[in-house]
Design a protein around this motif. Structure first.
Motif, PDB file in Angstrom:
ATOM      1  N   GLU A 297      -9.421  -5.861  -1.865  1.00 31.52           N
ATOM      2  CA  GLU A 297     -10.373  -6.961  -2.016  1.00 31.52           C
ATOM      3  C   GLU A 297      -9.650  -8.278  -1.747  1.00 31.52           C
ATOM      4  O   GLU A 297      -8.422  -8.368  -1.899  1.00 31.52           O
ATOM      5  CB  GLU A 297     -11.000  -6.948  -3.413  1.00 31.52           C
TER       6      GLU A 297
ATOM      7  N   GLU B 238      -9.914  -7.542 -12.022  1.00 33.32           N
ATOM      8  CA  GLU B 238     -10.677  -6.485 -11.361  1.00 33.32           C
ATOM      9  C   GLU B 238      -9.798  -5.602 -10.485  1.00 33.32           C
ATOM     10  O   GLU B 238     -10.274  -4.614  -9.923  1.00 33.32           O
ATOM     11  CB  GLU B 238     -11.786  -7.111 -10.511  1.00 33.32           C
ATOM     12  N   GLN B 239      -8.506  -5.967 -10.343  1.00 30.03           N
ATOM     13  CA  GLN B 239      -7.591  -5.257  -9.455  1.00 30.03           C
ATOM     14  C   GLN B 239      -6.528  -4.507 -10.262  1.00 30.03           C
ATOM     15  O   GLN B 239      -6.269  -4.826 -11.412  1.00 30.03           O
ATOM     16  CB  GLN B 239      -6.897  -6.243  -8.500  1.00 30.03           C
ATOM     17  N   ASP B 240      -5.900  -3.534  -9.592  1.00 32.39           N
ATOM     18  CA  ASP B 240      -4.718  -2.921 -10.202  1.00 32.39           C
ATOM     19  C   ASP B 240      -3.493  -3.812  -9.989  1.00 32.39           C
ATOM     20  O   ASP B 240      -2.677  -3.987 -10.893  1.00 32.39           O
ATOM     21  CB  ASP B 240      -4.475  -1.532  -9.608  1.00 32.39           C
TER      22      ASP B 240
ATOM     23  N   ASP C 107      -4.741   5.071  -3.914  1.00 29.84           N
ATOM     24  CA  ASP C 107      -5.815   4.969  -4.891  1.00 29.84           C
ATOM     25  C   ASP C 107      -5.835   3.673  -5.697  1.00 29.84           C
ATOM     26  O   ASP C 107      -6.816   3.386  -6.388  1.00 29.84           O
ATOM     27  CB  ASP C 107      -5.762   6.157  -5.856  1.00 29.84           C
ATOM     28  N   LYS C 108      -4.763   2.901  -5.669  1.00 32.30           N
ATOM     29  CA  LYS C 108      -4.711   1.663  -6.440  1.00 32.30           C
ATOM     30  C   LYS C 108      -5.506   0.560  -5.746  1.00 32.30           C
ATOM     31  O   LYS C 108      -5.497   0.442  -4.522  1.00 32.30           O
ATOM     32  CB  LYS C 108      -3.265   1.205  -6.634  1.00 32.30           C
ATOM     33  N   LYS C 109      -6.182  -0.245  -6.540  1.00 32.52           N
ATOM     34  CA  LYS C 109      -6.898  -1.395  -6.002  1.00 32.52           C
ATOM     35  C   LYS C 109      -5.929  -2.556  -5.791  1.00 32.52           C
ATOM     36  O   LYS C 109      -5.237  -2.962  -6.727  1.00 32.52           O
ATOM     37  CB  LYS C 109      -8.017  -1.821  -6.953  1.00 32.52           C
TER      38      LYS C 109
ATOM     39  N   ARG D 156       0.829  -1.207   0.000  1.00 31.92           N
ATOM     40  CA  ARG D 156       0.000   0.000   0.000  1.00 31.92           C
ATOM     41  C   ARG D 156       0.862   1.255   0.000  1.00 31.92           C
ATOM     42  O   ARG D 156       0.561   2.228  -0.723  1.00 31.92           O
ATOM     43  CB  ARG D 156      -0.939  -0.022   1.212  1.00 31.92           C
TER      44      ARG D 156
ATOM     45  N   ASP E  16      -9.485  -0.338   4.515  1.00 38.60           N
ATOM     46  CA  ASP E  16      -9.035  -0.004   3.162  1.00 38.60           C
ATOM     47  C   ASP E  16     -10.112  -0.385   2.145  1.00 38.60           C
ATOM     48  O   ASP E  16     -10.280  -1.551   1.795  1.00 38.60           O
ATOM     49  CB  ASP E  16      -7.733  -0.760   2.854  1.00 38.60           C
ATOM     50  N   GLU E  17     -10.825   0.616   1.651  1.00 38.07           N
ATOM     51  CA  GLU E  17     -11.910   0.344   0.706  1.00 38.07           C
ATOM     52  C   GLU E  17     -11.412  -0.050  -0.673  1.00 38.07           C
ATOM     53  O   GLU E  17     -12.184  -0.502  -1.518  1.00 38.07           O
ATOM     54  CB  GLU E  17     -12.818   1.572   0.587  1.00 38.07           C
ATOM     55  N   LYS E  18     -10.103   0.100  -0.898  1.00 42.56           N
ATOM     56  CA  LYS E  18      -9.510  -0.264  -2.180  1.00 42.56           C
ATOM     57  C   LYS E  18      -8.877  -1.651  -2.152  1.00 42.56           C
ATOM     58  O   LYS E  18      -8.160  -2.041  -3.071  1.00 42.56           O
ATOM     59  CB  LYS E  18      -8.446   0.763  -2.587  1.00 42.56           C
TER      60      LYS E  18
END
Length: 320
Positions: free
Chosen positions: A176, A224-226, A139-141, A133, A172-174
């Motif tokens: 998954e 779906e992720q960065d 901002d990155k997923k 992180r 962390d909302e970014k």
């Protein structure tokens, strides 16, 4: 603290072994690489396991894994390999140790190194995440893939080896989470409810095969992720092959599945870093667990060296 890499040297014939390639480097003396380079970093810690009421000994794993990794043949002699040593948990201060591991991981990523983190209890992953992180920015997923029999979504007064993913998902909302290998006998009903509440995606141990379906799920999740960060909790493996863990798994998966899943994950274009956690040499039998994991890592080096894309190529900002 650095490991003294030694091992077998073949007097005749072509080819070198890992100990002949790897170089120890001070984390503060790293220079940015234009081509991706793989680095080891160890995490000497089982304070999280202690807090989770598990069996201690995982802090001894990083150097034990290195010992068995050292003499494995290295088939990419033109690709360098470094080791920035071990982060150690001192005075039971897990949070500080995780922060220090995060610093090491971020420093590696910012200089275009792919970290392979040698845990340690599974609390290793929280430090792994902190570093990713920090390097990527807010901002990155980040997609977290966990090969594990357990969700590690517990709610406790203290952070531990069983709380990391809940900590991350709530903060962390970014981020998954996809967990592969979940066992119904290893998780309470509340943990399944928590997984649903936090939108965790998971594949039960008995549903991993056919592998084509699991690969499709991994690829869909990754797209779906960065970026993808990957963790292997060794207690996902059947205890016949991996007895040296805090929580042995009678219904665990076989090594061939670990190999296949790991290969598929690290070959994703947005793969970033990985850790191996929960090897416990003090509970091992004839080095079975440490040797198995050293082979998984050795094979992973080959898969990573075959990739053409670098950390720089896939668009991470230089945050140095």
């Amino acid at each position: 603290m650095y490991y003294n890499w030694t091992g077998r040297v073949d007097k005749n014939g072509k080819g070198k072994r890992i100990h002949q390639i790897v170089r120890n480097i001070d984390i503060n003396e790293l220079k940015r690489k234009e081509q991706r380079t793989i680095s080891f970093v160890g995490f000497e810690c089982d304070e999280g396991v202690k807090r989770n009421q598990g069996r201690l000994g995982a802090s001894k794993a990083p150097n034990e894994i290195r010992k068995l990794l050292a003499s494995i043949p290295y088939h990419n002699e033109n690709k360098s390999l470094i080791d920035v040593g071990n982060v150690r948990c001192i005075n039971n201060d897990l949070e500080e140790a995780q922060a220090q591991l995060g610093h090491h991981v971020a420093k590696l990523l910012e200089n275009n190194y792919t970290p392979i983190i040698l845990g340690g209890g599974h609390e290793t992953f929280y430090g792994h995440y902190l570093g990713a992180r920090k390097a990527l920015g807010k901002d990155k997923k980040i997609g977290m893939i966990n090969l594990d029999a357990h969700f590690d979504l517990r709610l406790d007064e203290q952070s531990s080896s069983g709380t990391m993913f809940r900590q991350i998902l709530e903060d962390d909302e970014k981020a998954e989470y996809l967990c592969i290998g979940i066992q119904e006998l290893g998780n309470t009903e509340q943990l399944f409810l928590t997984a649903d509440e936090l939108n965790v995606q998971y594949i039960l141990e008995q549903d991993i095969q056919p592998l084509e379906n699991t690969f499709a799920k991994i690829s869909e999740f990754s797209q779906e992720q960065d970026y993808i960060i990957y963790t292997i909790c060794t207690d996902v493996i059947n205890q016949a092959y991996a007895p040296g863990v805090s929580a042995p798994a009678p219904f665990g998966i076989e090594p061939q599945l670990v190999r296949a899943i790991t290969k598929h994950i690290v070959q994703q274009n947005n793969f970033l870093s990985m850790d191996i956690s929960e090897v416990n040499p003090t509970l091992d039998i004839a080095d079975k667990t440490s040797r198995l994991i050293s082979y998984v890592i050795g094979e992973t080096l080959t898969h990573l060296n075959e990739k053409e894309k670098t950390f720089y190529d896939i668009g991470v900002e230089n945050t140095v």
